[in-house]
Write a protein that holds these residues in place. Structure first.
Motif, PDB file in Angstrom:
ATOM      1  N   UNK A 154       8.658  -0.715  -4.618  1.00  0.00           N
ATOM      2  CA  UNK A 154       9.911  -1.476  -4.736  1.00  0.00           C
ATOM      3  C   UNK A 154      11.080  -0.558  -5.076  1.00  0.00           C
ATOM      4  N   UNK A 155      10.824   0.512  -5.808  1.00  0.00           N
ATOM      5  CA  UNK A 155      11.898   1.432  -6.178  1.00  0.00           C
ATOM      6  C   UNK A 155      12.357   2.306  -5.013  1.00  0.00           C
ATOM      7  N   UNK A 156      11.636   2.262  -3.896  1.00  0.00           N
ATOM      8  CA  UNK A 156      12.038   3.032  -2.712  1.00  0.00           C
ATOM      9  C   UNK A 156      13.082   2.302  -1.879  1.00  0.00           C
ATOM     10  N   UNK A 157      13.342   1.045  -2.205  1.00  0.00           N
ATOM     11  CA  UNK A 157      14.312   0.239  -1.458  1.00  0.00           C
ATOM     12  C   UNK A 157      15.513   0.005  -2.371  1.00  0.00           C
ATOM     13  N   UNK A 158      16.676   0.510  -1.979  1.00  0.00           N
ATOM     14  CA  UNK A 158      17.846   0.441  -2.849  1.00  0.00           C
ATOM     15  C   UNK A 158      19.061  -0.089  -2.090  1.00  0.00           C
ATOM     16  N   UNK A 159      20.023  -0.574  -2.868  1.00  0.00           N
ATOM     17  CA  UNK A 159      21.298  -1.046  -2.349  1.00  0.00           C
ATOM     18  C   UNK A 159      22.415  -0.409  -3.164  1.00  0.00           C
ATOM     19  N   UNK A 160      23.541  -0.118  -2.520  1.00  0.00           N
ATOM     20  CA  UNK A 160      24.672   0.489  -3.222  1.00  0.00           C
ATOM     21  C   UNK A 160      25.864  -0.458  -3.206  1.00  0.00           C
ATOM     22  N   UNK A 182       3.314  -6.279   7.283  1.00  0.00           N
ATOM     23  CA  UNK A 182       3.171  -5.132   8.184  1.00  0.00           C
ATOM     24  C   UNK A 182       4.215  -4.048   7.946  1.00  0.00           C
ATOM     25  N   UNK A 183       5.253  -4.351   7.171  1.00  0.00           N
ATOM     26  CA  UNK A 183       6.270  -3.343   6.845  1.00  0.00           C
ATOM     27  C   UNK A 183       5.831  -2.443   5.697  1.00  0.00           C
ATOM     28  N   UNK A 184       4.650  -2.678   5.174  1.00  0.00           N
ATOM     29  CA  UNK A 184       4.127  -1.926   4.040  1.00  0.00           C
ATOM     30  C   UNK A 184       2.794  -1.287   4.434  1.00  0.00           C
ATOM     31  N   UNK A 185       2.488  -0.165   3.795  1.00  0.00           N
ATOM     32  CA  UNK A 185       1.157   0.420   3.907  1.00  0.00           C
ATOM     33  C   UNK A 185       0.340  -0.048   2.712  1.00  0.00           C
ATOM     34  N   UNK A 186      -0.892  -0.503   2.962  1.00  0.00           N
ATOM     35  CA  UNK A 186      -1.726  -1.092   1.921  1.00  0.00           C
ATOM     36  C   UNK A 186      -3.012  -0.292   1.772  1.00  0.00           C
ATOM     37  N   UNK A 187      -3.508  -0.244   0.560  1.00  0.00           N
ATOM     38  CA  UNK A 187      -4.777   0.413   0.292  1.00  0.00           C
ATOM     39  C   UNK A 187      -5.561  -0.442  -0.697  1.00  0.00           C
ATOM     40  N   UNK A 188      -6.843  -0.564  -0.458  1.00  0.00           N
ATOM     41  CA  UNK A 188      -7.699  -1.359  -1.347  1.00  0.00           C
ATOM     42  C   UNK A 188      -8.172  -0.521  -2.525  1.00  0.00           C
ATOM     43  N   UNK A 189      -8.075  -1.113  -3.727  1.00  0.00           N
ATOM     44  CA  UNK A 189      -8.469  -0.430  -4.956  1.00  0.00           C
ATOM     45  C   UNK A 189      -9.241  -1.387  -5.858  1.00  0.00           C
ATOM     46  N   UNK A 190      -9.991  -0.790  -6.763  1.00  0.00           N
ATOM     47  CA  UNK A 190     -10.448  -1.520  -7.943  1.00  0.00           C
ATOM     48  C   UNK A 190      -9.317  -1.424  -8.958  1.00  0.00           C
ATOM     49  N   UNK A 191      -8.670  -2.556  -9.215  1.00  0.00           N
ATOM     50  CA  UNK A 191      -7.465  -2.566 -10.043  1.00  0.00           C
ATOM     51  C   UNK A 191      -7.748  -3.180 -11.401  1.00  0.00           C
ATOM     52  N   UNK A 192      -6.970  -2.747 -12.405  1.00  0.00           N
ATOM     53  CA  UNK A 192      -7.119  -3.261 -13.763  1.00  0.00           C
ATOM     54  C   UNK A 192      -5.836  -3.003 -14.521  1.00  0.00           C
ATOM     55  N   UNK A 193      -5.768  -3.531 -15.737  1.00  0.00           N
ATOM     56  CA  UNK A 193      -4.604  -3.328 -16.592  1.00  0.00           C
ATOM     57  C   UNK A 193      -5.084  -3.057 -18.008  1.00  0.00           C
ATOM     58  N   UNK A 194      -4.498  -2.081 -18.661  1.00  0.00           N
ATOM     59  CA  UNK A 194      -4.885  -1.705 -20.021  1.00  0.00           C
ATOM     60  C   UNK A 194      -4.449  -2.788 -21.009  1.00  0.00           C
ATOM     61  N   UNK A 195      -5.419  -3.300 -21.768  1.00  0.00           N
ATOM     62  CA  UNK A 195      -5.136  -4.395 -22.703  1.00  0.00           C
ATOM     63  C   UNK A 195      -5.217  -3.976 -24.166  1.00  0.00           C
ATOM     64  N   UNK A 216       6.312   1.935   2.077  1.00  0.00           N
ATOM     65  CA  UNK A 216       7.142   0.862   2.604  1.00  0.00           C
ATOM     66  C   UNK A 216       8.123   1.432   3.617  1.00  0.00           C
ATOM     67  N   UNK A 217       8.396   0.665   4.642  1.00  0.00           N
ATOM     68  CA  UNK A 217       9.476   0.980   5.573  1.00  0.00           C
ATOM     69  C   UNK A 217      10.752   0.413   4.964  1.00  0.00           C
ATOM     70  N   UNK A 218      11.414   1.225   4.165  1.00  0.00           N
ATOM     71  CA  UNK A 218      12.551   0.741   3.375  1.00  0.00           C
ATOM     72  C   UNK A 218      13.678   0.222   4.263  1.00  0.00           C
ATOM     73  N   UNK A 219      13.943   0.892   5.383  1.00  0.00           N
ATOM     74  CA  UNK A 219      15.038   0.463   6.254  1.00  0.00           C
ATOM     75  C   UNK A 219      14.763  -0.927   6.822  1.00  0.00           C
ATOM     76  N   UNK A 220      13.522  -1.171   7.215  1.00  0.00           N
ATOM     77  CA  UNK A 220      13.189  -2.479   7.769  1.00  0.00           C
ATOM     78  C   UNK A 220      13.218  -3.573   6.699  1.00  0.00           C
ATOM     79  N   UNK A 221      12.800  -3.245   5.485  1.00  0.00           N
ATOM     80  CA  UNK A 221      12.868  -4.221   4.400  1.00  0.00           C
ATOM     81  C   UNK A 221      14.321  -4.589   4.124  1.00  0.00           C
ATOM     82  N   UNK A 222      15.188  -3.592   4.078  1.00  0.00           N
ATOM     83  CA  UNK A 222      16.614  -3.871   3.882  1.00  0.00           C
ATOM     84  C   UNK A 222      17.139  -4.783   5.000  1.00  0.00           C
ATOM     85  N   UNK A 223      16.689  -4.544   6.215  1.00  0.00           N
ATOM     86  CA  UNK A 223      17.137  -5.351   7.339  1.00  0.00           C
ATOM     87  C   UNK A 223      16.668  -6.791   7.208  1.00  0.00           C
TER      88      UNK A 223
END
Length: 312
Positions: free
Chosen positions: A184-190, A235-248, A273-280
């Protein structure tokens, strides 16, 4: 995108823009549940009701519920990040009319439809459904895979607010897509982008005015709006499968999300992410929303309706 879904949000400037993007793209949620997070629960419901009323008739038929005001294990540790303003929307929160957002005429309170959730808030509200064994399809804006956090050095805000909920959902062998700060931080607006939104009038002006409060921190990032695009256009994003967790556990790592390669993954995580396409997509959706409301009064007056906001 024809299947109904629930938006869980805690408006929040970027939650507001996310709702506008969804509506402008012709894929509004069937239900919005406002939760505490960026603001307390009462303000979250008020902000959401005001937005739904300002965006009528595009939002007609959307139901509104009041969700969680605390984490799974106790009170939330805080609210907001000091960047959304006192009202949560950069000083631009539209006040609801004399009546809360109306429910459609139906007997009883509607259940969240179909188990599909776009979550731009803590995951607290979905844990009861998870524990009941309900089939869930969740897209969550949350976590930080490799980048620094925005609530602590390692924790993203939505994960930090309720690490227990995040951990329970991320570890569950269910269908969860995670849109972390890394992308999300790769997509910016000015400032020029915000001027262009302002020129759209109506909702564009409202969004631009709120987002200008964020410019003092540098280029504007709108994590929840990016997550909305990931929900609409994965489809505008690249995805990867992980074993995910959060420190509690207690201490400085609390709220840190971890994504590890595994032959038993639990979540699909956006890694690019394809930032230009997301902005569009955001621009096209905001433009379509402004056109759809061009013939509607935009004077700040909220529409009246029959009163009913339920606690879910």
């Amino acid at each position: 995108m024809n299947r109904p879904y629930t938006l869980l949000c805690d408006p929040g400037i970027d939650d507001m823009v996310a709702l506008m993007v969804l509506c402008g793209a012709g894929a509004p949620p069937a239900q919005v549940i406002a939760t505490a997070g960026n603001v307390d629960l009462a303000a979250a419901v008020r902000n959401t009701a005001g937005l739904l009323q300002r965006l009528r008739p595009v939002t007609d038929g959307i139901t509104l519920g009041a969700g969680c005001d605390r984490a799974v294990g106790g009170p939330y540790p805080g609210q907001g990040l000091g960047i959304h303003g006192d009202d949560g929307l950069g000083g631009r929160a539209p006040a609801p009319g004399p009546h809360p957002w109306p429910w459609p005429p139906a007997a009883g309170d509607p259940e969240p439809p179909a188990g599909r959730y776009l979550v731009t808030s803590p995951l607290s509200h979905v844990v009861p459904a998870l524990r009941r064994g309900d089939p869930l399809d969740i897209t969550w804006m949350g976590g930080a895979r490799e980048c620094d956090g925005n609530a602590t050095a390692v924790a993203e805000f939505n994960a930090w607010l309720d690490p227990e909920a995040a951990d329970e959902v991320l570890r569950a062998p269910r269908s969860t897509a995670v849109v972390p700060l890394d992308v999300t931080d790769l997509v910016t607006w000015d400032a020029a982008d915000l001027d262009a939104f302002d020129a759209l009038g109506g909702p564009g002006t409202l969004a631009a005015g709120a987002c200008r409060a964020l410019l003092r921190h540098g280029p504007v990032t709108l994590p929840d709006a990016v997550a909305a695009v990931a929900f609409l256009r994965p489809e505008l994003f690249a995805w990867r499968d992980y074993a995910a967790s959060c420190e509690t556990g207690p201490g400085p790592l609390r709220g840190m999300t971890e994504c590890l390669p595994s032959d038993r993954p639990t979540a699909s995580v956006a890694v690019d992410v394809n930032a230009a396409e997301v902005r569009e997509v955001v621009w096209a959706s905001m433009s379509a929303l402004a056109r759809g409301l061009a013939d509607e009064p935009w004077d700040g007056a909220a529409s009246a309706g029959s009163a009913c906001v339920r606690t879910t």
